[in-house]
Scaffold this active site. Sequence first.
Site, PDB file in Angstrom:
ATOM      1  N   VAL A  17       0.840  -1.208   0.000  1.00 16.39           N
ATOM      2  CA  VAL A  17       0.000   0.000   0.000  1.00 16.39           C
ATOM      3  C   VAL A  17       0.871   1.254   0.000  1.00 16.39           C
ATOM      4  O   VAL A  17       0.597   2.223  -0.724  1.00 16.39           O
ATOM      5  CB  VAL A  17      -0.982  -0.010   1.197  1.00 16.39           C
ATOM      6  CG1 VAL A  17      -1.860   1.232   1.180  1.00 16.39           C
ATOM      7  CG2 VAL A  17      -1.843  -1.265   1.166  1.00 16.39           C
ATOM      8  N   ALA A  36      -6.632  19.341  -3.839  1.00 15.17           N
ATOM      9  CA  ALA A  36      -6.377  19.581  -2.406  1.00 15.17           C
ATOM     10  C   ALA A  36      -6.145  21.055  -2.113  1.00 15.17           C
ATOM     11  O   ALA A  36      -6.362  21.514  -1.001  1.00 15.17           O
ATOM     12  CB  ALA A  36      -5.168  18.762  -1.956  1.00 15.17           C
ATOM     13  N   GLU A 132     -10.281   5.630   5.354  1.00 11.20           N
ATOM     14  CA  GLU A 132     -11.023   5.067   4.209  1.00 11.20           C
ATOM     15  C   GLU A 132     -10.420   3.758   3.718  1.00 11.20           C
ATOM     16  O   GLU A 132     -11.136   2.824   3.343  1.00 11.20           O
ATOM     17  CB  GLU A 132     -11.052   6.092   3.061  1.00 11.20           C
ATOM     18  CG  GLU A 132     -11.824   5.667   1.838  1.00 11.20           C
ATOM     19  CD  GLU A 132     -13.322   5.570   2.092  1.00 11.20           C
ATOM     20  OE1 GLU A 132     -13.810   4.426   2.165  1.00 11.20           O
ATOM     21  OE2 GLU A 132     -14.008   6.595   2.219  1.00 11.20           O
ATOM     22  N   VAL A 135     -11.264  -0.156   5.064  1.00 11.14           N
ATOM     23  CA  VAL A 135     -12.415  -1.013   4.728  1.00 11.14           C
ATOM     24  C   VAL A 135     -12.579  -1.068   3.218  1.00 11.14           C
ATOM     25  O   VAL A 135     -12.764  -0.042   2.556  1.00 11.14           O
ATOM     26  CB  VAL A 135     -13.717  -0.480   5.371  1.00 11.14           C
ATOM     27  CG1 VAL A 135     -14.900  -1.373   5.014  1.00 11.14           C
ATOM     28  CG2 VAL A 135     -13.569  -0.374   6.882  1.00 11.14           C
ATOM     29  N   GLY A 137     -10.659  -1.657   0.617  1.00 10.02           N
ATOM     30  CA  GLY A 137      -9.637  -1.138  -0.304  1.00 10.02           C
ATOM     31  C   GLY A 137     -10.030   0.128  -1.042  1.00 10.02           C
ATOM     32  O   GLY A 137     -10.100   1.207  -0.458  1.00 10.02           O
ATOM     33  N   ILE A 139     -12.897   0.955  -2.492  1.00 13.27           N
ATOM     34  CA  ILE A 139     -14.308   1.372  -2.506  1.00 13.27           C
ATOM     35  C   ILE A 139     -14.494   2.505  -1.489  1.00 13.27           C
ATOM     36  O   ILE A 139     -14.171   2.329  -0.312  1.00 13.27           O
ATOM     37  CB  ILE A 139     -15.251   0.201  -2.131  1.00 13.27           C
ATOM     38  CG1 ILE A 139     -15.008  -1.007  -3.039  1.00 13.27           C
ATOM     39  CG2 ILE A 139     -16.707   0.643  -2.199  1.00 13.27           C
ATOM     40  CD1 ILE A 139     -15.855  -2.226  -2.678  1.00 13.27           C
ATOM     41  N   ASP A 204     -10.792 -10.812   9.589  1.00 17.05           N
ATOM     42  CA  ASP A 204     -10.573  -9.596   8.786  1.00 17.05           C
ATOM     43  C   ASP A 204     -11.922  -8.946   8.448  1.00 17.05           C
ATOM     44  O   ASP A 204     -12.093  -7.729   8.589  1.00 17.05           O
ATOM     45  CB  ASP A 204      -9.809  -9.990   7.509  1.00 17.05           C
ATOM     46  CG  ASP A 204      -9.610  -8.824   6.568  1.00 17.05           C
ATOM     47  OD1 ASP A 204      -8.728  -7.997   6.850  1.00 17.05           O
ATOM     48  OD2 ASP A 204     -10.334  -8.728   5.559  1.00 17.05           O
ATOM     49  N   LYS A 208     -13.646  -5.157   9.643  1.00 18.54           N
ATOM     50  CA  LYS A 208     -14.254  -4.167   8.739  1.00 18.54           C
ATOM     51  C   LYS A 208     -15.721  -3.928   9.107  1.00 18.54           C
ATOM     52  O   LYS A 208     -16.208  -2.794   9.081  1.00 18.54           O
ATOM     53  CB  LYS A 208     -14.116  -4.643   7.291  1.00 18.54           C
ATOM     54  CG  LYS A 208     -12.653  -4.724   6.843  1.00 18.54           C
ATOM     55  CD  LYS A 208     -12.503  -5.493   5.538  1.00 18.54           C
ATOM     56  CE  LYS A 208     -11.039  -5.670   5.158  1.00 18.54           C
ATOM     57  NZ  LYS A 208     -10.842  -6.650   4.080  1.00 18.54           N
TER      58      LYS A 208
HETATM   59  N1  HSE Z   1      -6.864  -9.896   3.043  1.00 19.45           N
HETATM   60  C1  HSE Z   1      -7.823  -8.862   2.752  1.00 19.45           C
HETATM   61  C2  HSE Z   1      -8.862  -9.471   1.826  1.00 19.45           C
HETATM   62  C3  HSE Z   1      -7.130  -7.689   2.098  1.00 19.45           C
HETATM   63  O1  HSE Z   1      -8.708 -10.629   1.410  1.00 19.45           O
HETATM   64  O2  HSE Z   1      -9.844  -8.818   1.535  1.00 19.45           O
HETATM   65  C4  HSE Z   1      -7.696  -6.353   2.366  1.00 19.45           C
HETATM   66  O3  HSE Z   1      -8.113  -6.103   3.637  1.00 19.45           O
END
Ligand code: HSE
Length: 438
Positions: A17, A36, A132, A135, A137, A139, A204, A208
């Site tokens: 990232v 900006a 942002e 959650v 990526g 979106i 994960d 989120k």
């Molecule tokens: N490992 C996560 C996924 C990546 O598979 O969605 C992003 O949070």
Amino acid sequence: MPELGPVKIGLLGLGTVGGGTVTVLRRNAGLIAARAGRRIEIALATAKDLNKPRNLDLTGIELVADAERVVDDPSIEIVAELIGGMEPARSLVLRAINNGKHVVTANKALIALHGNEIFAQAQARGVMVAFEAAVAGGIPVIKVMREALAGNDILSLAGIINGTCNFILSAMSEAGRDFNEVLADAQRLGYAEADPAFDIDGIDAAHKLTILAALAFGIPLQFENVYVEGIRAITRDDVLYAERLGYRIKHLGIARQVANGIELRVHPTLVPARQPIARVNGVMNAVLVRGDAAGPVLLSGAGAGAEATASSVIADLVDVVRALTSDPENRVPHLAFQPDTLEDLPILPIDDIETAYYLRLMVADQPGVLADVTRILSDRGISIEAIIQLEHAALEIVPIVILTHRIKERAMNDAMAAIEQLSAIEGKVARIRVETLA
Ligand code: HSE
């Protein structure tokens, strides 16, 4: 554009990232500055291995090994925390806040578990913490929930918020393959988290969902109250049987307002194949939000990946830069609601939720079994929507699949325990929750 100097960013982490953020910030520097109002420049960046060859243009960026140097540097106005995990990320973020710096983070676990503490400290210090990228990526779901839907009573949300689970379930469906084979592919392609258990056991997605639910309902972050189930128990046969019945199996994070509280749950779910979210496949993510005024709003896109996630990091950087000179009282609140209005609404235990169910039982092919099973269900007020006995050539034990109408989970648990006591039933009953999302 006013002639202000660039805003200097300190980047913690030059991994996927972080690297994507450097690349996109450079490629679109002019556009981003025009939006900006000031140029955004990465002045300092940390990396674990300073000498590692990188396919990145690091001109003008000083690489340092010591992350504290970045969070303590007086010229840095915004710290972008892109290292992930709990420590040292948590300490560094809190130290940056204490030093009066704004923070942008992609760290879902950190926000889900320590967000209440981090936001309280940021509030006290008058700085912004933007997340942002934490959650789904690329979106822009946080922006939509926090700002675009601010006029709505949010009734529910349901999201495919783990790309690895979606990739595995999609491949099981498309190629008729088994869970373990497809997991190995996901790991080889680099989708799974460092510890793949975080993905496939639902942790994960629960991180989120914790964040989305707080934004939706004005409740504190409470990861510990999310019911979590992963996808390890889903078989190729379940995927195929669900399809025969007109459903797809998706791993969903669901948050819903009901009369006596909030449902917060992550689990595999049968979704009608006609629902647009059921057609979101592979590593893609999607979030379906239902507002009382807007109705259903479906956002979909890349849930991970260097540039998709960088898109969200940079959007946050632009937001923070635009608001640098604003009065802290007039900024968008971290969790959508003003902190003094957060409500500790009760989160329903999973036994108290109400949903429909898919059951798969392995039964001895003999007279009366089905009658026993249906009696157990009807005795508990469970109404059957469909029942099929699936052909399984030359087997004495055959699968029976039942779809039920909605019922409290407690009644279903009781029925499953009774069914498992029948001598004609082999093993455990497989149960998957069903949601029409209508
Ligand atoms: N490992 C996560 C996924 C990546 O598979 O969605 C992003 O949070």
